[in-house]
Design a protein around this motif. Sequence first.
Motif, PDB file in Angstrom:
ATOM      1  N   GLY A 221       0.781  -1.230   0.000  1.00  0.00           N
ATOM      2  CA  GLY A 221       0.000   0.000   0.000  1.00  0.00           C
ATOM      3  C   GLY A 221       0.812   1.278   0.000  1.00  0.00           C
ATOM      4  O   GLY A 221       0.241   2.364  -0.138  1.00  0.00           O
ATOM      5  N   LEU A 222       2.146   1.206   0.152  1.00  0.00           N
ATOM      6  CA  LEU A 222       2.983   2.409   0.167  1.00  0.00           C
ATOM      7  C   LEU A 222       3.650   2.583  -1.192  1.00  0.00           C
ATOM      8  O   LEU A 222       4.380   1.700  -1.653  1.00  0.00           O
ATOM      9  CB  LEU A 222       4.051   2.308   1.255  1.00  0.00           C
ATOM     10  N   TRP A 223       3.390   3.725  -1.838  1.00  0.00           N
ATOM     11  CA  TRP A 223       4.018   4.002  -3.126  1.00  0.00           C
ATOM     12  C   TRP A 223       5.428   4.541  -2.905  1.00  0.00           C
ATOM     13  O   TRP A 223       5.633   5.511  -2.189  1.00  0.00           O
ATOM     14  CB  TRP A 223       3.191   5.014  -3.917  1.00  0.00           C
ATOM     15  N   LEU A 224       6.409   3.891  -3.549  1.00  0.00           N
ATOM     16  CA  LEU A 224       7.804   4.299  -3.475  1.00  0.00           C
ATOM     17  C   LEU A 224       8.252   4.783  -4.846  1.00  0.00           C
ATOM     18  O   LEU A 224       7.643   4.474  -5.870  1.00  0.00           O
ATOM     19  CB  LEU A 224       8.685   3.138  -3.006  1.00  0.00           C
ATOM     20  N   MET A 225       9.332   5.556  -4.883  1.00  0.00           N
ATOM     21  CA  MET A 225       9.839   6.113  -6.133  1.00  0.00           C
ATOM     22  C   MET A 225      11.322   5.773  -6.239  1.00  0.00           C
ATOM     23  O   MET A 225      12.186   6.558  -5.844  1.00  0.00           O
ATOM     24  CB  MET A 225       9.631   7.626  -6.164  1.00  0.00           C
ATOM     25  N   PRO A 226      11.656   4.580  -6.751  1.00  0.00           N
ATOM     26  CA  PRO A 226      13.065   4.194  -6.807  1.00  0.00           C
ATOM     27  C   PRO A 226      13.904   5.085  -7.707  1.00  0.00           C
ATOM     28  O   PRO A 226      15.121   5.130  -7.563  1.00  0.00           O
ATOM     29  CB  PRO A 226      13.014   2.758  -7.337  1.00  0.00           C
ATOM     30  N   GLN A 227      13.267   5.823  -8.609  1.00  0.00           N
ATOM     31  CA  GLN A 227      14.028   6.774  -9.410  1.00  0.00           C
ATOM     32  C   GLN A 227      13.097   7.834  -9.992  1.00  0.00           C
ATOM     33  O   GLN A 227      11.943   7.570 -10.302  1.00  0.00           O
ATOM     34  CB  GLN A 227      14.779   6.077 -10.550  1.00  0.00           C
ATOM     35  N   ASP A 254      15.141   9.674  -5.282  1.00  0.00           N
ATOM     36  CA  ASP A 254      14.692   8.295  -5.153  1.00  0.00           C
ATOM     37  C   ASP A 254      14.205   8.056  -3.730  1.00  0.00           C
ATOM     38  O   ASP A 254      14.719   8.639  -2.769  1.00  0.00           O
ATOM     39  CB  ASP A 254      15.793   7.299  -5.522  1.00  0.00           C
ATOM     40  N   ILE A 255      13.178   7.247  -3.615  1.00  0.00           N
ATOM     41  CA  ILE A 255      12.614   6.835  -2.326  1.00  0.00           C
ATOM     42  C   ILE A 255      12.544   5.319  -2.355  1.00  0.00           C
ATOM     43  O   ILE A 255      11.785   4.727  -3.130  1.00  0.00           O
ATOM     44  CB  ILE A 255      11.212   7.430  -2.099  1.00  0.00           C
ATOM     45  N   ARG A 256      13.355   4.667  -1.523  1.00  0.00           N
ATOM     46  CA  ARG A 256      13.457   3.208  -1.531  1.00  0.00           C
ATOM     47  C   ARG A 256      13.176   2.646  -0.140  1.00  0.00           C
ATOM     48  O   ARG A 256      13.375   3.323   0.868  1.00  0.00           O
ATOM     49  CB  ARG A 256      14.856   2.769  -1.979  1.00  0.00           C
ATOM     50  N   GLU A 257      12.762   1.411  -0.149  1.00  0.00           N
ATOM     51  CA  GLU A 257      12.495   0.727   1.115  1.00  0.00           C
ATOM     52  C   GLU A 257      13.493  -0.411   1.291  1.00  0.00           C
ATOM     53  O   GLU A 257      13.867  -1.077   0.318  1.00  0.00           O
ATOM     54  CB  GLU A 257      11.071   0.179   1.130  1.00  0.00           C
ATOM     55  N   ASN A 258      13.953  -0.604   2.510  1.00  0.00           N
ATOM     56  CA  ASN A 258      14.863  -1.706   2.798  1.00  0.00           C
ATOM     57  C   ASN A 258      14.567  -2.246   4.191  1.00  0.00           C
ATOM     58  O   ASN A 258      13.723  -1.720   4.911  1.00  0.00           O
ATOM     59  CB  ASN A 258      16.324  -1.254   2.674  1.00  0.00           C
ATOM     60  N   ARG A 259      15.270  -3.272   4.551  1.00  0.00           N
ATOM     61  CA  ARG A 259      15.066  -3.900   5.846  1.00  0.00           C
ATOM     62  C   ARG A 259      16.209  -3.561   6.785  1.00  0.00           C
ATOM     63  O   ARG A 259      17.374  -3.648   6.432  1.00  0.00           O
ATOM     64  CB  ARG A 259      14.984  -5.423   5.703  1.00  0.00           C
ATOM     65  N   ASP A 260      15.877  -3.095   7.973  1.00  0.00           N
ATOM     66  CA  ASP A 260      16.845  -2.828   9.020  1.00  0.00           C
ATOM     67  C   ASP A 260      16.505  -3.767  10.177  1.00  0.00           C
ATOM     68  O   ASP A 260      15.768  -3.421  11.097  1.00  0.00           O
ATOM     69  CB  ASP A 260      16.772  -1.365   9.460  1.00  0.00           C
ATOM     70  N   GLY A 261      17.057  -4.995  10.086  1.00  0.00           N
ATOM     71  CA  GLY A 261      16.664  -6.017  11.043  1.00  0.00           C
ATOM     72  C   GLY A 261      15.231  -6.443  10.767  1.00  0.00           C
ATOM     73  O   GLY A 261      14.877  -6.807   9.652  1.00  0.00           O
TER      74      GLY A 261
END
Length: 436
Positions: A221-227, A254-261
């Motif tokens: 449901g979250l829109w991200l903008m990788p570029q 750019d707006i990216r999502e990643n995992r921190d733990g």
Amino acid sequence: MHKYLKWMFLPVGGALLFLLAMTWFTGYQVDRRLADWLVSAGKMPGIATSWFDQEKSLFTRKAELHLLIAEPAQLLTMSPSLNGDNQLRNWLQQQGTLELYIELQHSIFPGFIQGKARINMQRGSFANLPEKLNIPHDIYWKINSYTGDIVTGLNMEQWNWLRDEQTWLVSPLNIQAKLSGTEQIDLAVVWQGMEWRDDRNSEQGKLSNLTLESKLTVNDGLWLMPQAKLDLEQLELRQPDRQLQLKQWHWLADIRENRDGLLSVVDVNSHSDIQSLSYSSPQNDYQLSELKTGFALGGVNREGVEALLMNSGLDADNIAKWKAGLNLITRSGVHFRLDPFNLQLNRQPVKIHGELTTRPFDISQVHEVASMRSLLQGDLSVEIAQTLAQQFTSVAGTLPDLLSDGYLEQDMAGHISTKIRMVNGKLSANGVAVPY
């Protein structure tokens, strides 16, 4: 020979029948989905639809859609993310009844659909305007039933609009979006620009060559903008007593999502490059050149991005929502950099470069400027011409004392410079502590 032709005819004929059946089924799917959409639209309060078939065959469809929207604000119910935007809702409620006549055409292929639409501006709400508006345009789409990919866009040709003493010249515009399933959108915008002039107030403006390329992805449901990349060649605004001009603006983000733990976080990066920006008036003449700015937000809580972009953005007057969204973001700190920043004030050079960072903090910790002391870390180098400093009375009087105390230093060419540092709430200039 006839025996071979017979055996060849069977597979060819079978394949042809299969393609015709696939074409019929694709057309059937188009008709069914349009019928479902018309039924759904007709159930919405304040919206009425009428569909008129003009041509219907195995490979083509032509029709006209009459859309009457008595309450335009009802359109927001189609988008849950916009339905809570009170400002947009109030604006739509003030527009009154909207009546559109839309001409549609489809080409049907086995598993593929290609269509286009055009709003008839000689009828409906556009025909009731005091000044006739004619915008040559086409809305198009291509659908691949096998992969689920959809390509849609808008082609707009050049058009003019004259109203009283105003003149608008809008150059061609192309917008295209490619939807890969439901998880990614590739957006491209190419606009040659526009010019406008108001003879009554002696005002005019110009925008030239705007391009935007962006990729959007959705995750839970979250829109991200990788570029994202934006280029603008020129923006110019002229009034009798002032002028603003921007040339060669480039922007990357750019707006990216990643995992921190176990935590899902979002990283935001932005970089802007402006070749020149100038503002002139009878009292001032400011010129900015080769400005490069950027900021980075790392490890931002994704709920903070949602709160800031969606909740607060759709209800801009709600200060509590803004603070809540900002608070979730500032908890991860902020990084801002200038590299370099060249400015001309009254045609005298100013050079600034450096960076500023903040440690993670809560918005409730900030009450006034003094409360930011312990939050800021960074350094900034500034160099200006002595002739510029002497143009400001308040600076010219204190300049000798600042030089003698070591806050500023001057080279043989007369340039004045300083290096400002902020560490753990302590401020210094050229290594000399600054009381504040």
